[in-house]
Design a protein around this motif. Structure first.
Motif, mmCIF file in Angstrom:
data_model
loop_
_atom_site.group_PDB
_atom_site.id
_atom_site.type_symbol
_atom_site.label_atom_id
_atom_site.label_comp_id
_atom_site.label_asym_id
_atom_site.label_seq_id
_atom_site.Cartn_x
_atom_site.Cartn_y
_atom_site.Cartn_z
ATOM 1 N N GLY A 26 0.822 -1.206 0.000
ATOM 2 C CA GLY A 26 0.000 0.000 0.000
ATOM 3 C C GLY A 26 0.851 1.249 0.000
ATOM 4 O O GLY A 26 2.060 1.207 0.244
ATOM 5 N N ASP A 27 0.229 2.381 -0.286
ATOM 6 C CA ASP A 27 0.970 3.647 -0.276
ATOM 7 C C ASP A 27 1.502 3.968 1.117
ATOM 8 O O ASP A 27 2.582 4.546 1.254
ATOM 9 N N GLY A 28 0.736 3.594 2.149
ATOM 10 C CA GLY A 28 1.200 3.844 3.507
ATOM 11 C C GLY A 28 2.533 3.171 3.767
ATOM 12 O O GLY A 28 3.462 3.780 4.305
ATOM 13 N N GLY A 29 2.662 1.915 3.384
ATOM 14 C CA GLY A 29 3.908 1.189 3.583
ATOM 15 C C GLY A 29 5.022 1.664 2.678
ATOM 16 O O GLY A 29 6.175 1.792 3.103
ATOM 17 N N ALA A 30 4.703 1.925 1.402
ATOM 18 C CA ALA A 30 5.731 2.368 0.456
ATOM 19 C C ALA A 30 6.295 3.733 0.854
ATOM 20 O O ALA A 30 7.513 3.948 0.835
ATOM 21 N N TYR A 31 5.408 4.660 1.211
ATOM 22 C CA TYR A 31 5.879 5.976 1.657
ATOM 23 C C TYR A 31 6.700 5.851 2.928
ATOM 24 O O TYR A 31 7.718 6.540 3.103
ATOM 25 N N LEU A 32 6.274 4.997 3.840
ATOM 26 C CA LEU A 32 6.987 4.810 5.097
ATOM 27 C C LEU A 32 8.407 4.297 4.851
ATOM 28 O O LEU A 32 9.371 4.830 5.426
ATOM 29 N N LEU A 33 8.550 3.292 4.005
ATOM 30 C CA LEU A 33 9.864 2.731 3.731
ATOM 31 C C LEU A 33 10.767 3.742 3.021
ATOM 32 O O LEU A 33 11.944 3.904 3.383
ATOM 33 N N GLY A 34 10.237 4.403 2.000
ATOM 34 C CA GLY A 34 11.035 5.383 1.277
ATOM 35 C C GLY A 34 11.470 6.534 2.163
ATOM 36 O O GLY A 34 12.633 6.962 2.134
ATOM 37 N N PHE A 35 10.549 7.047 2.952
ATOM 38 C CA PHE A 35 10.847 8.159 3.853
ATOM 39 C C PHE A 35 11.910 7.759 4.874
ATOM 40 O O PHE A 35 12.860 8.513 5.125
ATOM 41 N N SER A 36 11.770 6.591 5.459
ATOM 42 C CA SER A 36 12.715 6.144 6.485
ATOM 43 C C SER A 36 14.106 5.929 5.907
ATOM 44 O O SER A 36 15.114 6.314 6.516
ATOM 45 N N LEU A 37 14.186 5.312 4.731
ATOM 46 C CA LEU A 37 15.481 5.099 4.093
ATOM 47 C C LEU A 37 16.162 6.428 3.772
ATOM 48 O O LEU A 37 17.379 6.572 3.937
ATOM 49 N N ALA A 38 15.387 7.399 3.319
ATOM 50 C CA ALA A 38 15.949 8.718 3.017
ATOM 51 C C ALA A 38 16.497 9.379 4.273
ATOM 52 O O ALA A 38 17.584 9.972 4.257
ATOM 53 N N CYS A 39 15.755 9.274 5.369
ATOM 54 C CA CYS A 39 16.208 9.886 6.628
ATOM 55 C C CYS A 39 17.473 9.219 7.144
ATOM 56 O O CYS A 39 18.384 9.886 7.648
ATOM 57 N N ILE A 40 17.541 7.888 7.030
ATOM 58 C CA ILE A 40 18.750 7.172 7.447
ATOM 59 C C ILE A 40 19.955 7.663 6.647
ATOM 60 O O ILE A 40 21.049 7.852 7.188
ATOM 61 N N SER A 41 19.762 7.874 5.356
ATOM 62 C CA SER A 41 20.846 8.363 4.503
ATOM 63 C C SER A 41 21.286 9.763 4.929
ATOM 64 O O SER A 41 22.481 10.073 4.931
ATOM 65 N N CYS A 42 20.335 10.604 5.280
ATOM 66 C CA CYS A 42 20.664 11.970 5.707
ATOM 67 C C CYS A 42 21.492 11.979 6.983
ATOM 68 O O CYS A 42 22.357 12.847 7.173
ATOM 69 N N ILE A 43 21.241 11.020 7.877
ATOM 70 C CA ILE A 43 22.001 10.958 9.122
ATOM 71 C C ILE A 43 23.491 10.770 8.834
ATOM 72 O O ILE A 43 24.347 11.312 9.535
ATOM 73 N N GLY A 44 23.802 10.016 7.782
ATOM 74 C CA GLY A 44 25.200 9.791 7.440
ATOM 75 C C GLY A 44 25.861 10.962 6.769
ATOM 76 O O GLY A 44 27.101 11.035 6.697
#
Length: 375
Positions: free
Chosen positions: A244-262
């Motif tokens: 679903g969009d809820g899960g896809a947006y959640l995964l994409g958003f979280s991966l992007a934030c993890i990348s920003c931390i680095g």
């Protein structure tokens, strides 16, 4: 009388601060997702939610699978925050984790509402900007940008300092782009979840490297990897529940934030920039192709179509499983190259984690699920 807290404190400190604690996050997320996904599937069916038009044209399959991933992430992160906060002398700087959870909460509920009743594209876009702005305000920021002119010259490789306005714009643009890129590849069973799992494994290894040393990001990456791996059991072709969009947006958003931390130091920005392109190669190239394709045809950029790379391969006669394996392999190779650039030991760590996941996959598929596969 034994002081139990004094006795437990060094044990918990050594375990949870050390890199060897990371598999626990993977395990907790895996167990939670694996356990609750069937329940959520049954509840989604009983609620008879309004299943909007999908590229996969499977109206009888529920689209609320992202709820299981969200719950597993929250349970795991709350557990780690509680343990870190109590059993270390000074606590840890875990605002990164809290920031991702807050932003993910916003993006997730917007996606779930969109799964139940379609939301206009402009509203979704604004909500994504709000979520990305929230994590920026809470400290997850891109503050440097690699200098492309000197990039190939290692002796002169450098990065630009960004002021607050430029940092805000670049951070929000990056997070929103990755969020939508993951959503765009969620067009066939298991594709987005599998790609995100592999990206999470690579991020997990990279954030444990001495250069980055970001335990909070590593914990979140391990959590996402475990959750995606468990959900893939129900989402791989033939899917019994959709992300679903809820899960896809959640995964994409979280991966992007993890990348920003680095991307918090100039040296990491210079080194990680090409790595992120390799790790997110499939989602990024598909999104770029979609934007160019729709713009050239004067079509709305946010309007879905059936011309993504996975759709093209379907037209060529490839099965959904074959397409998944092709895209998984490309993503894995990108992650292997990226981690090896950081060091042979990091590449070996990533390879080892990936092999363990593959072994577990084969164990479930060939042994525990043999009768179902045969039928």
């Amino acid at each position: 009388m034994i002081d139990l807290e004094s006795y437990l404190r060094p044990i918990y400190e050594n375990f949870f601060v050390h890199a060897k604690s990371q598999p626990l996050a993977f395990l907790i997320a895996f167990i939670v997702t694996f356990s609750i996904t069937p329940f959520i599937k049954e509840r989604a069916n009983s609620l008879k939610e309004d299943r909007k038009e999908s590229n996969r044209k499977c109206p009888n399959i529920p689209r609320l699978g992202g709820i299981a991933i969200f719950i597993s992430i929250v349970v795991t992160i709350v557990f780690y925050l509680a343990v870190f906060g109590r059993y270390t002398p000074n606590g840890i700087q875990h605002l990164d984790l809290e920031a991702i959870v807050v932003g993910a909460l916003i993006i997730f509920f917007m996606g779930v509402l969109d799964d139940i009743q379609p939301i206009p594209a402009i509203i979704k876009f604004i909500t994504q900007i709000i979520a990305a702005s929230t994590v920026w305000l809470m400290g997850i920021r891109i503050e440097f940008l690699a200098n492309p002119i000197h990039y190939l010259d290692h002796a002169r490789a450098s990065a630009f300092d960004l002021n607050d306005l430029a940092s805000f714009f670049i951070t929000v643009l990056f997070i929103v782009s990755i969020t939508n890129a993951i959503n765009l590849i969620d067009g066939i069973d298991g594709l987005a979840v599998g790609v995100c799992m592999i990206c999470s494994l690579a991020s997990w290894a990279i954030n444990l490297s001495p250069l980055l040393n970001q335990p909070a990001a590593a914990i979140f990456a391990a959590t996402m990897a475990g959750s995606c791996f468990a959900f893939l059991r129900y989402n791989f072709n033939p899917a019994r529940i959709f992300l679903g969009d809820g899960g896809a947006y959640l995964l994409g958003f979280s991966l992007a934030c993890i990348s920003c931390i680095g991307l918090t130091k100039k040296v990491t920005v210079v080194i990680l920039s090409p790595m992120l392109v390799l790790i997110f190669f499939i989602p990024l190239i598909d999104m770029l192709y979609a934007v160019i394709r729709r713009a050239s045809k004067n079509k709305p950029i946010f309007k879905p179509d059936l011309e993504h790379f996975h759709h093209k391969l379907l037209e060529k006669g490839f099965s959904e499983k074959q397409i998944n394996y092709i895209f998984y392999l490309i993503t894995f190779v990108g992650g292997l190259i990226s981690t090896t650039i950081l060091g042979i030991d990091i590449g070996i760590m990533y390879l080892t984690i990936s092999l363990v996941v593959v072994f577990i996959w084969l164990f479930f598929s060939l042994i525990l699920n043999y009768k179902n596969q045969k039928s």
